[in-house]
Design a protein around this motif. Structure first.
Motif, PDB file in Angstrom:
ATOM      1  N   UNK A  56       0.867  -1.192   0.000  1.00 20.72           N
ATOM      2  CA  UNK A  56       0.000   0.000   0.000  1.00 20.72           C
ATOM      3  C   UNK A  56       0.895   1.230   0.000  1.00 20.72           C
ATOM      4  N   UNK A  57       0.893   1.956  -1.128  1.00 21.82           N
ATOM      5  CA  UNK A  57       1.772   3.116  -1.278  1.00 21.82           C
ATOM      6  C   UNK A  57       0.946   4.303  -1.797  1.00 21.82           C
ATOM      7  N   UNK A  58       0.363   5.111  -0.893  1.00 24.22           N
ATOM      8  CA  UNK A  58      -0.332   6.317  -1.363  1.00 24.22           C
ATOM      9  C   UNK A  58       0.650   7.262  -2.051  1.00 24.22           C
ATOM     10  N   UNK A  59       0.165   7.951  -3.062  1.00 25.68           N
ATOM     11  CA  UNK A  59       1.030   8.932  -3.739  1.00 25.68           C
ATOM     12  C   UNK A  59       1.376  10.094  -2.827  1.00 25.68           C
ATOM     13  N   UNK A  60       0.405  10.541  -2.007  1.00 26.53           N
ATOM     14  CA  UNK A  60       0.604  11.633  -1.068  1.00 26.53           C
ATOM     15  C   UNK A  60       0.526  11.068   0.356  1.00 26.53           C
ATOM     16  N   UNK A  61       0.426  11.961   1.337  1.00 28.76           N
ATOM     17  CA  UNK A  61       0.365  11.501   2.722  1.00 28.76           C
ATOM     18  C   UNK A  61      -0.873  10.642   2.933  1.00 28.76           C
ATOM     19  N   UNK A  62      -2.004  11.065   2.376  1.00 30.73           N
ATOM     20  CA  UNK A  62      -3.211  10.253   2.378  1.00 30.73           C
ATOM     21  C   UNK A  62      -3.559   9.947   0.930  1.00 30.73           C
ATOM     22  N   UNK A  63      -4.388   8.907   0.708  1.00 30.03           N
ATOM     23  CA  UNK A  63      -4.644   8.507  -0.670  1.00 30.03           C
ATOM     24  C   UNK A  63      -6.059   8.023  -0.871  1.00 30.03           C
ATOM     25  N   UNK A  64      -6.357   7.652  -2.111  1.00 29.24           N
ATOM     26  CA  UNK A  64      -7.682   7.202  -2.498  1.00 29.24           C
ATOM     27  C   UNK A  64      -7.796   5.691  -2.611  1.00 29.24           C
ATOM     28  N   UNK A  65      -6.731   4.926  -2.267  1.00 22.80           N
ATOM     29  CA  UNK A  65      -6.786   3.464  -2.277  1.00 22.80           C
ATOM     30  C   UNK A  65      -6.993   2.947  -0.849  1.00 22.80           C
ATOM     31  N   UNK A  66      -7.770   1.876  -0.699  1.00 23.61           N
ATOM     32  CA  UNK A  66      -7.812   1.150   0.571  1.00 23.61           C
ATOM     33  C   UNK A  66      -8.197  -0.284   0.287  1.00 23.61           C
ATOM     34  N   UNK A  67      -8.108  -1.135   1.329  1.00 20.37           N
ATOM     35  CA  UNK A  67      -8.411  -2.544   1.145  1.00 20.37           C
ATOM     36  C   UNK A  67      -9.327  -3.018   2.269  1.00 20.37           C
ATOM     37  N   UNK A  68     -10.084  -4.104   1.973  1.00 23.02           N
ATOM     38  CA  UNK A  68     -11.120  -4.618   2.867  1.00 23.02           C
ATOM     39  C   UNK A  68     -10.784  -6.028   3.323  1.00 23.02           C
ATOM     40  N   UNK A  69     -11.331  -6.395   4.496  1.00 18.16           N
ATOM     41  CA  UNK A  69     -11.267  -7.788   4.937  1.00 18.16           C
ATOM     42  C   UNK A  69     -12.366  -8.009   5.964  1.00 18.16           C
ATOM     43  N   UNK A  70     -13.145  -9.070   5.765  1.00 14.82           N
ATOM     44  CA  UNK A  70     -14.142  -9.470   6.758  1.00 14.82           C
ATOM     45  C   UNK A  70     -14.223 -10.991   6.749  1.00 14.82           C
ATOM     46  N   UNK A  71     -14.220 -11.595   7.958  1.00 16.70           N
ATOM     47  CA  UNK A  71     -14.241 -13.052   8.091  1.00 16.70           C
ATOM     48  C   UNK A  71     -15.491 -13.477   8.846  1.00 16.70           C
ATOM     49  N   UNK A  72     -16.067 -14.616   8.411  1.00 16.20           N
ATOM     50  CA  UNK A  72     -17.204 -15.245   9.083  1.00 16.20           C
ATOM     51  C   UNK A  72     -16.972 -16.752   9.067  1.00 16.20           C
ATOM     52  N   UNK A  73     -16.405 -17.281  10.147  1.00 21.69           N
ATOM     53  CA  UNK A  73     -16.092 -18.708  10.219  1.00 21.69           C
ATOM     54  C   UNK A  73     -15.010 -19.075   9.222  1.00 21.69           C
ATOM     55  N   UNK A  74     -15.295 -20.100   8.371  1.00 20.17           N
ATOM     56  CA  UNK A  74     -14.337 -20.523   7.349  1.00 20.17           C
ATOM     57  C   UNK A  74     -14.431 -19.681   6.094  1.00 20.17           C
ATOM     58  N   UNK A  75     -15.290 -18.685   6.127  1.00 16.84           N
ATOM     59  CA  UNK A  75     -15.450 -17.832   4.956  1.00 16.84           C
ATOM     60  C   UNK A  75     -14.894 -16.438   5.256  1.00 16.84           C
ATOM     61  N   UNK A  76     -14.306 -15.826   4.249  1.00 23.45           N
ATOM     62  CA  UNK A  76     -13.850 -14.453   4.414  1.00 23.45           C
ATOM     63  C   UNK A  76     -13.920 -13.744   3.060  1.00 23.45           C
ATOM     64  N   UNK A  77     -13.907 -12.418   3.139  1.00 23.62           N
ATOM     65  CA  UNK A  77     -13.960 -11.578   1.929  1.00 23.62           C
ATOM     66  C   UNK A  77     -12.795 -10.595   1.963  1.00 23.62           C
ATOM     67  N   UNK A  78     -12.052 -10.515   0.863  1.00 22.02           N
ATOM     68  CA  UNK A  78     -10.974  -9.542   0.717  1.00 22.02           C
ATOM     69  C   UNK A  78     -11.272  -8.672  -0.496  1.00 22.02           C
ATOM     70  N   UNK A  79     -10.794  -7.470  -0.473  1.00 23.54           N
ATOM     71  CA  UNK A  79     -11.030  -6.581  -1.610  1.00 23.54           C
ATOM     72  C   UNK A  79     -10.124  -5.370  -1.590  1.00 23.54           C
ATOM     73  N   UNK A  80      -9.954  -4.753  -2.759  1.00 26.95           N
ATOM     74  CA  UNK A  80      -9.228  -3.490  -2.887  1.00 26.95           C
ATOM     75  C   UNK A  80     -10.145  -2.495  -3.587  1.00 26.95           C
ATOM     76  N   UNK A  81     -10.013  -1.206  -3.220  1.00 31.52           N
ATOM     77  CA  UNK A  81     -10.836  -0.139  -3.782  1.00 31.52           C
ATOM     78  C   UNK A  81      -9.925   1.005  -4.195  1.00 31.52           C
ATOM     79  N   UNK A  82     -10.116   1.524  -5.400  1.00 32.91           N
ATOM     80  CA  UNK A  82      -9.345   2.658  -5.926  1.00 32.91           C
ATOM     81  C   UNK A  82     -10.336   3.774  -6.235  1.00 32.91           C
TER      82      UNK A  82
END
Length: 665
Positions: free
Chosen positions: A450-476
């Motif tokens: 994760x390398x923002x161009x400036x001090x803060x940026x418009x990219x982030x990433x997600x993670x949520x787990x429910x038992x043996x299932x989980x969801x990952x994601x990236x947002x630009x």
């Protein structure tokens, strides 16, 4: 004002005029007579030597390329392959031998063209090696006429300046017909870049000198003006009369004289023939010699009125006389200027120096009756005014400096507050990222770059787990810096709401719900039309118990690699909050324990770099994954980070960069 007759301007002008009349007129007359007497003699010698030198420079390297091409055309391996072009073993053997010749060619390239299949094969050091045809020759296309003309011509070899559409260059091709038992199989050739050819043999920095190369029919094969070259005449043995040397001459008599000189040069190979002709509207001396192996004439046109053809030895006497006269002139003029101008100016200079040092009570030399006297009086008035203005300016500077210091202090305080606010926003944004959850569940089986161009940026990433299932994601999110960071807050809220309502098993449903939510949020705000609000998203739902992976993307793809092959599952073509509502579907994939999965934003793929400043690109990224997918995750992250920095070089980071990678435990 002083009288002109006694002024310094009249005195210096009169002295210089007399010196010029005494010295320069006789010297100029002598020099002119000497130059006229020797110009023609040295012009002929210069033209002869220049032409012979060019002939030697051209004949050596081109004859070498022709000899090598003859050997390539006579290769047994090449002929056996062209007789049975479909045999891969014979083809590989022929291309191995051709590669050996390519390394010896000056242009580091070779061409093999087959008459039977009309396939055009080409390899050089700047393109990937290939044994596949680069192009299919077509007799209906004018740019391919050279090949079919060469196959029909009686001669088995030619040197052909020809525009090549494959290379998108104008090349000089050395073409040799490949024959086997009197049957023509194709052509072997190599090329020399015509621009380099002209720079080496044709272009000269000598004024008034125009080197040219013509074939036996008079067609121009090389000329400083490329618009005059008869391209393709080497293969067809014919040329448009507008592109011949004869067309440049002034009269039919001169063209007849040129034809006779060319015939004489052919009969006396190695000799240099001279003739006078009108070329481009100017009377010039033509020198030509014949290169028998190439069937070319090297021609040099010398404009005797422009060319520098007189050697220094012939000018020694004239230069010595002129130098002596100039020394006398300079001595007399220097003495006159010193007496009339420099001595009064020295006194004025001393006063000006004192004034520059801040001493305004200067003592000026007594004014005379000429222009220098007027200057002294004006200078005295200026000194008094400068003293007055300086005192006023110093007071103004003190006042304004104080005001400027106060403004700078206020500006620094405001800038510090802004910087502190942005740093605090960065801490908040970092705290919202799910690093702890990722480390807890995936551990060493994941990495995040994760390398923002400036001090803060418009990219982030997600993670949520429910038992043996989980969801990952990236947002630009569109934009970067503070605007991009604010958009991440909206995007995170919309995606959290979608997961709370629909769970984590259906990524496409989450994208559709988030798109609807975001549009509702933004419709309530009055935003400028030019402000971009779209967001690229990639979501992956993993069910470890069911050994299933579901992916849905909005302009973000899912990559995976096992170190041998690389796969890509593209996302939908429209981002969230695009001008048109996107249709998002999900792809279901079987989990592959040996594979590593990657979600990457376009900040990595579009980063400018390399020699030409192009983007990193999907192909280069796929090759990078193939090389490093089998490494431990931490080493992969370091390798991808270093690869991006190496490619970027001195180019600035143009966007936020995020890569989220994981393996299935």
């Amino acid at each position: 004002m002083a009288d002109w007759g006694h002024g310094i301007r009249a005195k210096s002008t009169l002295a210089l005029l007399i010196a010029c009349l005494v010295a320069l007129l006789p010297a100029g007359l002598i020099g002119w007579q000497m130059v006229e007497g020797i110009r023609e003699h040295f012009g002929a010698a210069y033209a002869r030597n220049f032409t012979e030198l060019h002939a030697e420079r051209i004949l050596g390297p081109v004859a070498r390329e022709l000899a090598l091409t003859r050997r390539l055309a006579g290769s047994i391996a090449v002929r056996e392959w062209l007789r049975n072009e479909g045999n891969d073993a014979l083809k590989s053997r022929a291309f191995q031998e051709a590669e050996g010749f390519r390394k010896d060619f000056l242009g580091r390239s070779f061409t093999l063209a087959s008459l039977n299949s009309r396939s055009y094969y080409y390899n050089d050091e700047s393109t990937p090696y290939s044994e596949a045809p680069r192009y299919q020759l077509d007799p209906a296309k004018p740019e391919d006429a050279w090949f079919f003309a060469s196959m029909k011509a009686p001669a088995t070899e030619n040197l052909n300046p020809n525009p090549d559409r494959w290379l998108k260059k104008i090349m000089v091709w050395v073409n040799v017909v490949i024959e086997d038992a009197d049957k023509r199989l194709g052509i072997a050739s190599t090329g020399v870049d015509l621009s380099t050819f002209i720079q080496s043999f044709i272009h000269t920095s000598d004024a008034g000198v125009t080197p040219m190369i013509v074939d036996t029919s008079g067609a121009l094969q090389a000329h400083p003006d490329s618009q005059r070259i008869a391209f393709g005449s080497g293969a067809t043995q014919t040329a448009d009369q507008a592109f011949t040397l004869g067309a440049l001459l002034g009269s039919p008599a001169e063209r007849d004289a040129l034809a006779a000189a060319m015939a004489q040069a052919v009969a006396e190979t190695g000799s240099v023939q001279l003739l006078d002709a009108t070329l481009d509207g100017r009377k010039q001396l033509l020198a030509l010699t014949y290169l028998a192996p190439l069937r070319w004439h090297v021609v040099t046109a010398i404009d005797l009125n422009t060319a520098q053809i007189i050697e220094s030895g012939w000018l020694k006497a004239a230069l010595a006389a002129l130098g002596l006269v100039l020394l006398l002139l300079l001595g007399a003029f220097a003495f006159a200027v010193d007496r009339l101008l420099l001595r009064p100016l020295r006194g004025l200079h001393q006063s000006a120096t004192a004034l520059a040092e801040g001493r305004y009570d200067v003592k000026l030399p007594p004014p005379g009756r000429d222009e220098l006297g007027d200057l002294n009086r004006a200078f005295d008035r200026m000194a008094r005014q400068i003293k007055s203005h300086t005192e006023e300016l110093e007071e103004k500077v003190r006042s304004r400096t104080q005001a400027l210091s106060e403004s700078n202090a206020a500006m620094a305080e405001a800038q510090k507050k802004i910087g502190d606010s942005i740093q605090y926003a960065s801490l908040i944004q970092r705290a919202l990222l799910p690093d702890a959850q990722l480390a807890s569940l995936l551990g060493e089986h994941h990495f995040v770059l994760w390398r923002p161009r400036d001090v803060v940026g418009g990219d982030f990433y997600l993670f949520r787990a429910e038992g043996d299932r989980y969801l990952v994601g990236v947002v630009d999110c569109a934009g970067h810096g503070v605007p991009g960071a604010l958009m991440t807050m909206l995007a995170r809220a919309a995606l959290d709401d979608a997961m709370n309502r629909h769970g984590i098993d259906a990524p496409a449903t989450l994208l559709t719900h988030a798109d609807t939510t975001l549009r509702g949020m933004l419709d309530q705000s009055t935003l400028p039309r030019a402000m971009a609000t779209n967001m690229d998203v990639g979501l992956v739902s993993v069910d470890r118990a069911a050994r299933r992976l579901r992916f849905a993307g909005a302009k973000i793809s899912l990559f995976w690699s096992d170190g041998k092959e690389v796969g890509e599952q593209p996302g939908a073509r429209r981002a969230l909050c695009d001008r048109r509502v996107g249709q998002y579907t999900e792809a279901e994939l079987d989990l592959r324990p040996e594979a590593t999965y990657y979600l990457v934003t376009d900040g990595f793929l579009d980063q400018a770099g390399g020699e030409h400043g192009f983007g990193f690109g999907n192909s280069r990224f796929a090759e990078l994954l193939r090389q490093h997918a089998s490494l431990p995750m931490a080493e992969q992250a370091d390798a991808l980070d270093r690869a991006l920095d190496a490619y970027r070089g001195n180019h600035a980071q143009r966007d936020d960069v995020t890569i989220l990678s994981f393996r299935i435990d």
